[in-house]
Design an enzyme around this catalytic site. Sequence first.
Site, PDB file in Angstrom:
ATOM      1  N   CYS A   2       9.128  15.605   9.931  1.00 23.83           N
ATOM      2  CA  CYS A   2       9.747  16.572  10.673  1.00 23.83           C
ATOM      3  C   CYS A   2       9.288  16.290  11.988  1.00 23.83           C
ATOM      4  CB  CYS A   2       9.676  17.912   9.926  1.00 23.83           C
ATOM      5  SG  CYS A   2       9.587  18.036   8.306  1.00 23.83           S
ATOM      6  N   ARG A  27      12.042   9.291  13.296  1.00 21.29           N
ATOM      7  CA  ARG A  27      11.127  10.064  12.207  1.00 21.29           C
ATOM      8  C   ARG A  27      12.165  10.203  11.083  1.00 21.29           C
ATOM      9  NH1 ARG A  27       6.166  12.585  14.409  1.00 21.29           N
ATOM     10  NH2 ARG A  27       6.360  13.911  12.777  1.00 21.29           N
ATOM     11  N   TRP A  74      12.928  16.954   7.167  1.00 20.77           N
ATOM     12  CA  TRP A  74      13.246  15.940   6.562  1.00 20.77           C
ATOM     13  C   TRP A  74      12.742  16.615   5.146  1.00 20.77           C
ATOM     14  CZ3 TRP A  74      13.741  10.435   6.509  1.00 20.77           C
ATOM     15  CH2 TRP A  74      13.765   9.883   5.272  1.00 20.77           C
ATOM     16  N   ASN A 100       5.668  21.837  10.216  1.00 16.03           N
ATOM     17  CA  ASN A 100       5.425  20.727   9.615  1.00 16.03           C
ATOM     18  C   ASN A 100       4.241  20.733   8.905  1.00 16.03           C
ATOM     19  OD1 ASN A 100       7.475  19.375  11.122  1.00 16.03           O
ATOM     20  ND2 ASN A 100       6.135  18.360  12.460  1.00 16.03           N
ATOM     21  N   GLY A 101       4.472  20.294   7.537  1.00 17.22           N
ATOM     22  CA  GLY A 101       3.090  20.494   6.517  1.00 17.22           C
ATOM     23  C   GLY A 101       3.755  20.894   5.317  1.00 17.22           C
ATOM     24  N   GLU A 488       1.721  -8.694  -3.675  1.00 19.48           N
ATOM     25  CA  GLU A 488       1.897  -7.892  -2.542  1.00 19.48           C
ATOM     26  C   GLU A 488       1.028  -8.237  -1.475  1.00 19.48           C
ATOM     27  OE1 GLU A 488       4.172  -6.574  -1.103  1.00 19.48           O
ATOM     28  OE2 GLU A 488       3.337  -5.099   0.320  1.00 19.48           O
ATOM     29  N   LYS A 492       2.154  -9.641   2.389  1.00 21.67           N
ATOM     30  CA  LYS A 492       1.913  -9.054   3.626  1.00 21.67           C
ATOM     31  C   LYS A 492       1.032 -10.085   4.482  1.00 21.67           C
ATOM     32  CE  LYS A 492       3.494  -6.052   3.783  1.00 21.67           C
ATOM     33  NZ  LYS A 492       4.342  -6.000   2.902  1.00 21.67           N
ATOM     34  N   GLU A 495       3.625 -12.917   5.858  1.00 18.05           N
ATOM     35  CA  GLU A 495       4.604 -12.413   6.755  1.00 18.05           C
ATOM     36  C   GLU A 495       4.271 -12.336   7.912  1.00 18.05           C
ATOM     37  OE1 GLU A 495       7.329  -9.085   5.498  1.00 18.05           O
ATOM     38  OE2 GLU A 495       5.547  -8.310   4.505  1.00 18.05           O
ATOM     39  N   HIS A 511      -4.589 -22.824 -15.381  1.00 14.53           N
ATOM     40  CA  HIS A 511      -3.332 -23.514 -15.551  1.00 14.53           C
ATOM     41  C   HIS A 511      -2.832 -24.372 -14.393  1.00 14.53           C
ATOM     42  CE1 HIS A 511      -3.279 -21.818 -19.658  1.00 14.53           C
ATOM     43  NE2 HIS A 511      -3.900 -20.858 -18.981  1.00 14.53           N
ATOM     44  N   LYS A 610      14.046  -6.323   9.138  1.00 17.18           N
ATOM     45  CA  LYS A 610      13.448  -5.313   8.416  1.00 17.18           C
ATOM     46  C   LYS A 610      14.196  -4.921   7.292  1.00 17.18           C
ATOM     47  CE  LYS A 610      11.074  -1.605   7.476  1.00 17.18           C
ATOM     48  NZ  LYS A 610       9.654  -1.956   6.657  1.00 17.18           N
TER      49      LYS A 610
HETATM   50  C1  AGP Z   1       8.132  -6.536   2.673  1.00 20.12           C
HETATM   51  O1  AGP Z   1       6.948  -6.192   3.777  1.00 20.12           O
HETATM   52  C2  AGP Z   1       9.397  -7.300   3.583  1.00 20.12           C
HETATM   53  N1  AGP Z   1       9.664  -6.843   4.683  1.00 20.12           N
HETATM   54  C3  AGP Z   1      10.468  -7.464   2.697  1.00 20.12           C
HETATM   55  O2  AGP Z   1       9.727  -8.422   1.561  1.00 20.12           O
HETATM   56  C4  AGP Z   1      11.213  -6.280   1.928  1.00 20.12           C
HETATM   57  O3  AGP Z   1      10.558  -5.576   0.914  1.00 20.12           O
HETATM   58  C5  AGP Z   1      12.597  -6.796   1.191  1.00 20.12           C
HETATM   59  O4  AGP Z   1      13.283  -7.508   2.304  1.00 20.12           O
HETATM   60  C6  AGP Z   1      13.207  -5.605   0.675  1.00 20.12           C
HETATM   61  O5  AGP Z   1      13.617  -4.769   1.539  1.00 20.12           O
HETATM   62  P1  AGP Z   1      14.044  -3.460   1.041  1.00 20.12           P
HETATM   63  O6  AGP Z   1      13.008  -2.618   0.076  1.00 20.12           O
HETATM   64  O7  AGP Z   1      14.712  -2.497   2.177  1.00 20.12           O
HETATM   65  O8  AGP Z   1      15.091  -3.730   0.061  1.00 20.12           O
END
Ligand code: AGP
Length: 615
Positions: A2, A27, A74, A100-101, A488, A492, A495, A511, A610
């Site tokens: 919020c 936000r 939100w 907020n909270g 994951e 991270k 990328e 393996h 994104k």
């Molecule tokens: C994750 O850090 C990446 N930006 C990418 O793998 C992302 O998770 C993927 O493109 C899926 O995006 P979404 O969750 O918006 O569907």
Amino acid sequence: MCGIVGYIGFRNATPLIVDGLQRLEYRGYDSAGVAVLNDGRIDIRRDVGKLANLRGRIEADPIEGCIGIGHTRWATHGVPAERNAHPHISMDGDFVLVHNGIVENYLELREELAAEGVTFQSETDTEVIVQLIERFAKNGARGNLTEATRRAVQYLRGAHAIVVMSRLTPDELVAVRIGNAGGVAIGLGERENFVASDIPAILEHTRRMVFLDSGQIARVTTDSLDVQMLDGRAAAAAVHDVSWDPVSAAKGEYKHFMQKEIFEQARSLTDTIRGRVDFDHSQVHLPELNLTVEQARALSRVVTVACGTSYYSGLVGKFYIEQLARLNVEVDYGSEYRYRDPIIDAQTAILAITQSGETVDTLAALEEAREKGARLWSIVNAIGSQAMRLADGYISMNAGPEVGVASTKAFTASIVDQFLLALYLGQLRGTLKPEQLRQAIQDIARLPDLVGRTLETAEQIKELAGRLYHYRDFLFLGRGINYPIALEGALKLKEISYIHAEGYPAGEMKHGPIALIDEDMPVVTIALKDALYEKMISQIEQAKARGGRVIAVATAGDTYIGSKADDVLYVPETPPLLSPVVAVIPLQLLAYTIAVWRGADVDQPRNLAKSVTVE
Ligand code: AGP
């Protein structure tokens, strides 16, 4: 999350507040409102949806005054509705506030106030605060808004940022900050002053700002500011000259949005959980899923489709739904699922996990499943996104907007959402004993604190990153529910730092991957004190025997692992099913700090978007 904006001065507060709220739009919110004081009257305008709706309300029925407060909400506690939008006014109409909270003890306070004859107009927890202020103003703090507010907030549990004003004292605003529910910045102008939850809202009017610390209360007039501790002691109010531009201001004290979002996770997970768990009765409520008991019991399996980080989250969720709801779960990449002519029937539920809600491969998988008659669910962060609208039922991550391309707080939120989903399905399908449900709910209540404690290891991780950032290859190993966290962690790192990294199930080392290990390839292992600990120790020994450099994510108090690994990143002991949420934090911090050491463009890494809205 919020947003809050307040104004007191010589100009009309209404447009200044609405414009300030507009600068907090990143936000995320789903309702908004403004209250102004005018000639002894409090005028309020609120609406659901975007600020344009609120602006329309105000144009149709203008309000003005030289003192006012505004809020973007939100919704997590109480649906998005005009009655639940802030500002909230006290029963006698004397006080109005924005907040907020979380009022964690709002149920008992609401009952107590109702017993005193207070009637409520909303389902929010916030409303109990303004009713408490009115109670104390009538009993011993009349005409003293600061004192009435101080007394009221002593009754609140949880973290809060509050701004309140009163028609009884029309020359002041009072602001309070308790814990970390977002900041309270006070902007100092010429014959006018501002209050905001975030710098961008008021940066165009002044760069001179005072930031409240937790436990502080401030009285703001047009030409004065008085900051005290809630216990009455005087408090220093250092004035900062904020030189940030609005975009960098949105990062607050952080260097990157990704850094900010990593550190927000204790709070964002609180938002994810809030309003969905009845801690008093050990029940989970997910009304947006639109699922009846009959429908839940008729299900035979769940197919989770997602991409990237969201796919790894689905791999964790498989453990939850299979163990707690006794439903078979298949997890597939959205980009693969749509081309394999999958077997689907009416007893199949398709769960799409997507932060953006717009990932083309995930949406295509949903479309494919819908044509074949499956029940569609989505776990999304972007409210109003396609994945939310397409689904028969959804669960919001409630993580607040995630700006960094590398997903962090949305990832942990989506894991918690799946935990809640599994408990909810277990409730409906009768696969959970009451004690199991009670224990799981007690466990999840501890999670934000466990994450917050893990974030305190950031300095140690930054130092370690300074010794690792020059390597060109990394291997990440995990087992069981933490194998997806190895995947994951590798994603991270790769990328945002462009270092080659891959995640592998630790049991697979022999393996193939073990051929890669030498002194030039650090091996990051997740070796928590769980049922697979001994196996992980054995894997670490095998990596060391080949000259590998081993970094272990381990459970606090495990002194043995220090004799095996080169570096140990400790996390607090966590209930096994929830350990992925905590174990990923050091890996997020490691990837972030290595990328910073390498001078990478952390928030906008090369070649990445994104949201992948094209194939
Ligand atoms: C994750 O850090 C990446 N930006 C990418 O793998 C992302 O998770 C993927 O493109 C899926 O995006 P979404 O969750 O918006 O569907």
